[in-house]
Design an enzyme around this catalytic site. Structure first.
Site, mmCIF file in Angstrom:
data_model
loop_
_atom_site.group_PDB
_atom_site.id
_atom_site.type_symbol
_atom_site.label_atom_id
_atom_site.label_comp_id
_atom_site.label_asym_id
_atom_site.label_seq_id
_atom_site.Cartn_x
_atom_site.Cartn_y
_atom_site.Cartn_z
ATOM 1 N N PRO A 39 41.822 41.267 41.347
ATOM 2 C CA PRO A 39 41.681 41.951 42.507
ATOM 3 C C PRO A 39 39.937 42.379 43.385
ATOM 4 O O PRO A 39 39.411 41.921 42.121
ATOM 5 C CB PRO A 39 42.566 43.295 42.607
ATOM 6 N N ASP A 40 39.912 41.610 44.293
ATOM 7 C CA ASP A 40 38.423 42.090 44.311
ATOM 8 C C ASP A 40 38.075 43.854 44.809
ATOM 9 O O ASP A 40 38.865 44.324 44.051
ATOM 10 C CB ASP A 40 37.816 41.315 45.740
ATOM 11 N N PHE A 41 36.708 43.687 44.655
ATOM 12 C CA PHE A 41 35.819 45.098 45.521
ATOM 13 C C PHE A 41 36.681 45.900 46.800
ATOM 14 O O PHE A 41 37.356 47.481 46.673
ATOM 15 C CB PHE A 41 34.950 45.512 45.461
ATOM 16 N N ARG A 42 36.495 45.197 48.211
ATOM 17 C CA ARG A 42 36.265 46.357 48.548
ATOM 18 C C ARG A 42 37.945 45.767 49.298
ATOM 19 O O ARG A 42 38.342 45.904 50.428
ATOM 20 C CB ARG A 42 35.648 45.888 49.528
ATOM 21 N N ASN A 113 30.621 36.936 40.368
ATOM 22 C CA ASN A 113 31.665 37.336 39.320
ATOM 23 C C ASN A 113 31.526 37.189 38.344
ATOM 24 O O ASN A 113 30.514 36.404 37.713
ATOM 25 C CB ASN A 113 33.211 35.773 40.100
ATOM 26 N N ASP A 115 34.255 36.530 36.417
ATOM 27 C CA ASP A 115 34.883 36.180 34.728
ATOM 28 C C ASP A 115 34.852 34.951 34.780
ATOM 29 O O ASP A 115 35.757 34.383 34.120
ATOM 30 C CB ASP A 115 36.237 36.670 36.213
ATOM 31 N N HIS A 132 25.262 38.252 38.405
ATOM 32 C CA HIS A 132 25.568 39.419 38.041
ATOM 33 C C HIS A 132 25.663 39.799 36.820
ATOM 34 O O HIS A 132 26.362 40.124 36.205
ATOM 35 C CB HIS A 132 26.665 40.272 39.126
HETATM 36 P P1 CNA Z 1 34.291 42.247 47.377
HETATM 37 O O1 CNA Z 1 33.135 42.948 48.025
HETATM 38 O O2 CNA Z 1 35.035 42.837 47.314
HETATM 39 O O3 CNA Z 1 34.357 41.270 49.116
HETATM 40 C C1 CNA Z 1 35.393 40.290 48.546
HETATM 41 C C2 CNA Z 1 34.839 39.050 50.011
HETATM 42 O O4 CNA Z 1 36.260 38.353 50.141
HETATM 43 C C3 CNA Z 1 35.448 40.244 51.398
HETATM 44 O O5 CNA Z 1 35.269 39.326 52.006
HETATM 45 C C4 CNA Z 1 37.422 39.799 51.310
HETATM 46 O O6 CNA Z 1 37.343 39.357 52.234
HETATM 47 C C5 CNA Z 1 37.263 38.457 50.730
HETATM 48 N N1 CNA Z 1 38.535 38.147 49.947
HETATM 49 C C6 CNA Z 1 39.317 38.332 48.961
HETATM 50 N N2 CNA Z 1 40.464 37.354 49.454
HETATM 51 C C7 CNA Z 1 40.091 36.537 49.404
HETATM 52 C C8 CNA Z 1 40.433 34.810 49.320
HETATM 53 N N3 CNA Z 1 41.556 35.207 48.444
HETATM 54 N N4 CNA Z 1 39.816 34.061 50.354
HETATM 55 C C9 CNA Z 1 39.004 34.242 51.044
HETATM 56 N N5 CNA Z 1 39.051 35.598 51.351
HETATM 57 C C10 CNA Z 1 38.982 36.530 50.241
HETATM 58 O O7 CNA Z 1 33.486 40.878 46.349
HETATM 59 P P2 CNA Z 1 31.719 40.483 46.534
HETATM 60 O O8 CNA Z 1 31.994 39.044 45.351
HETATM 61 O O9 CNA Z 1 30.982 40.267 47.993
HETATM 62 O O10 CNA Z 1 30.941 41.635 45.829
HETATM 63 C C11 CNA Z 1 30.103 41.665 44.802
HETATM 64 C C12 CNA Z 1 30.650 42.448 43.122
HETATM 65 C C13 CNA Z 1 31.950 42.327 43.089
HETATM 66 C C14 CNA Z 1 29.920 42.044 42.129
HETATM 67 O O11 CNA Z 1 29.027 42.393 41.827
HETATM 68 C C15 CNA Z 1 30.894 40.902 41.791
HETATM 69 O O12 CNA Z 1 30.532 41.845 40.041
HETATM 70 C C16 CNA Z 1 31.986 42.235 41.655
HETATM 71 N N6 CNA Z 1 33.771 41.565 41.608
HETATM 72 C C17 CNA Z 1 33.986 40.603 40.140
HETATM 73 C C18 CNA Z 1 34.798 40.741 40.618
HETATM 74 C C19 CNA Z 1 35.566 39.142 39.541
HETATM 75 O O13 CNA Z 1 34.152 38.719 38.418
HETATM 76 N N7 CNA Z 1 36.258 38.567 40.159
HETATM 77 C C20 CNA Z 1 36.367 41.104 40.459
HETATM 78 C C21 CNA Z 1 35.539 42.018 41.935
HETATM 79 C C22 CNA Z 1 34.265 42.244 41.879
#
Ligand code: CNA
Length: 342
Positions: A39-42, A113, A115, A132
């Site tokens: 999952p993403d964050f927001r 990320n 991951d 990060h």
């Molecule tokens: P965020 O703030 O959660 O934003 C994610 C963005 O991606 C949003 O604008 C969504 O609309 C968009 N999005 C989600 N799914 C899709 C998709 N399938 N296709 C296109 N767009 C999509 O995350 P950010 O990375 O901007 O925020 C920074 C944080 C999140 C960092 O400090 C990370 O460490 C942290 N994070 C990392 C992971 C990981 O390592 N996979 C997971 C969750 C959070």
């Protein structure tokens, strides 16, 4: 880049394949890994902040706040279990990074990320900057003694909280928390990479965390955004191409238009086969997370002995702490070296 009318993905494909591009810088966030099951964050409903609300965090980003970590390390470790590398297979977008590398035009991937799916997709380590931090090393937050990845993993698997063997302080992976500096490598490479870029691809990020959020605005070359929503200052420049929607679909489209679709599929399939299905992993992960959440909720209940009053005082205290965290705007962010929220 050809400049007849508004550029789109096919204009970009021409620009890339007709020799205009030799140095692509890619800037990514959690959205490129959601298709892998992380999952993403927001994102509303599915984002980690939404899921972590069960932990009753005083505010969403507390999970990455060092003061909160000292008091409630369980919240971070719940998240860490979810994101710990090795559980997930790369997405099509990750494999596209490898295609760019094979074509000899990938200058660098700046990833927020943790991951490590970029490297799992086969991209060379020197092409990736973990802006990060990552789970590669772990240190005690008090005496800074190192704990091996293996030891940390073993402790986490037992749903315990890793503590320093020397001083019993809390151990945390070298993931950058709010207020902490980004890794030295980020600053070492950034300026030269941004000046060398002739194409910037931004994907799967809300551009909410500085200084990363300001990177796309620091380049003057053409930019492509692959995201579910428009973010940052995309759209303000005539040369911007915005492809809204799932980034795997967008990148498939670009790869096809570049004539690289077959190679993309080959690379992605070769990596996917080595991994268990995401469903299997999710099932295993969900069980562990459930146990952690249960324990954390239990502790939260016990801590409530002083009633709502104590809780609201705690929230007040933490709110004061947040106001001490640097809130960066577009201008100041260029000078800041520590991680902060817009
Ligand atoms: P965020 O703030 O959660 O934003 C994610 C963005 O991606 C949003 O604008 C969504 O609309 C968009 N999005 C989600 N799914 C899709 C998709 N399938 N296709 C296109 N767009 C999509 O995350 P950010 O990375 O901007 O925020 C920074 C944080 C999140 C960092 O400090 C990370 O460490 C942290 N994070 C990392 C992971 C990981 O390592 N996979 C997971 C969750 C959070």
């Amino acid at each position: 880049m050809p400049s007849n009318g508004k550029p789109d993905l096919s204009t970009m494909a021409d620009y890339i394949t007709k020799g205009g591009v030799s140095s692509v810088v890619v800037m990514v966030g959690a959205g490129i890994s959601t298709a892998a099951g992380i999952p993403d964050f927001r994102s509303p409903k599915t984002g980690l902040y939404h899921n972590l609300s069960r932990l009753k965090l005083p505010y969403a980003e507390a999970v990455f706040d060092i003061d909160y970590f000292r008091k409630q390390p369980e919240a971070f470790y719940t998240l860490a279990q979810e994101l710990y590398p090795g559980k997930f297979k790369p997405t099509l977008f990750h494999s596209f990074l490898k295609v760019l590398e094979e074509k000899g035009i990938l200058r660098r991937v700046y990833t927020q990320n943790i991951d490590t799916l970029e490297e799992i997709a086969g991209v060379e380590a020197d092409k990736v900057v973990y802006a990060h931090g990552s789970f590669a090393e772990n240190h005690c937050i008090d005496c800074h003694a190192e704990m091996s990845k293996e030891d940390l993993r073993e402790i986490m698997e037992k749903d315990d909280i890793p503590r320093c063997k020397k001083c019993k302080g809390l151990v945390k992976p070298d993931i950058v928390f709010f207020g902490e500096n980004l890794p030295a490598r980020f600053f070492k490479l950034l300026d030269n990479d941004l000046s060398a870029a002739d194409l910037v691809i931004v994907a799967g990020t809300s551009l909410q965390v500085h200084p990363f959020a300001s990177l796309p605005s620091q380049v003057s070359c053409p930019r492509i955004l692959f995201n579910l929503e428009a973010v940052g200052d995309f759209g303000r420049r005539k040369t911007d191409v915005i492809r809204l929607g799932a980034c795997d679909e967008g990148i498939r489209d670009l790869a096809d238009q570049c004539g690289w679709g077959k190679r993309l599929t080959e690379l992605w399939e070769s990596k996917s086969k080595k991994w268990k299905s995401v469903e299997e992993e999710e099932e295993a992960g969900a069980k562990t997370q459930k146990e952690v959440l249960k324990a954390v909720n239990q502790e939260a209940k016990e801590e409530k002995i002083d009633g709502e009053d104590k809780e609201s005082k705690e929230v007040e205290k933490i709110t004061e702490q947040i106001s001490g965290i640097e809130i960066a705007d577009e201008t100041s962010s260029k000078e800041t070296s520590s991680k902060s929220k817009v």
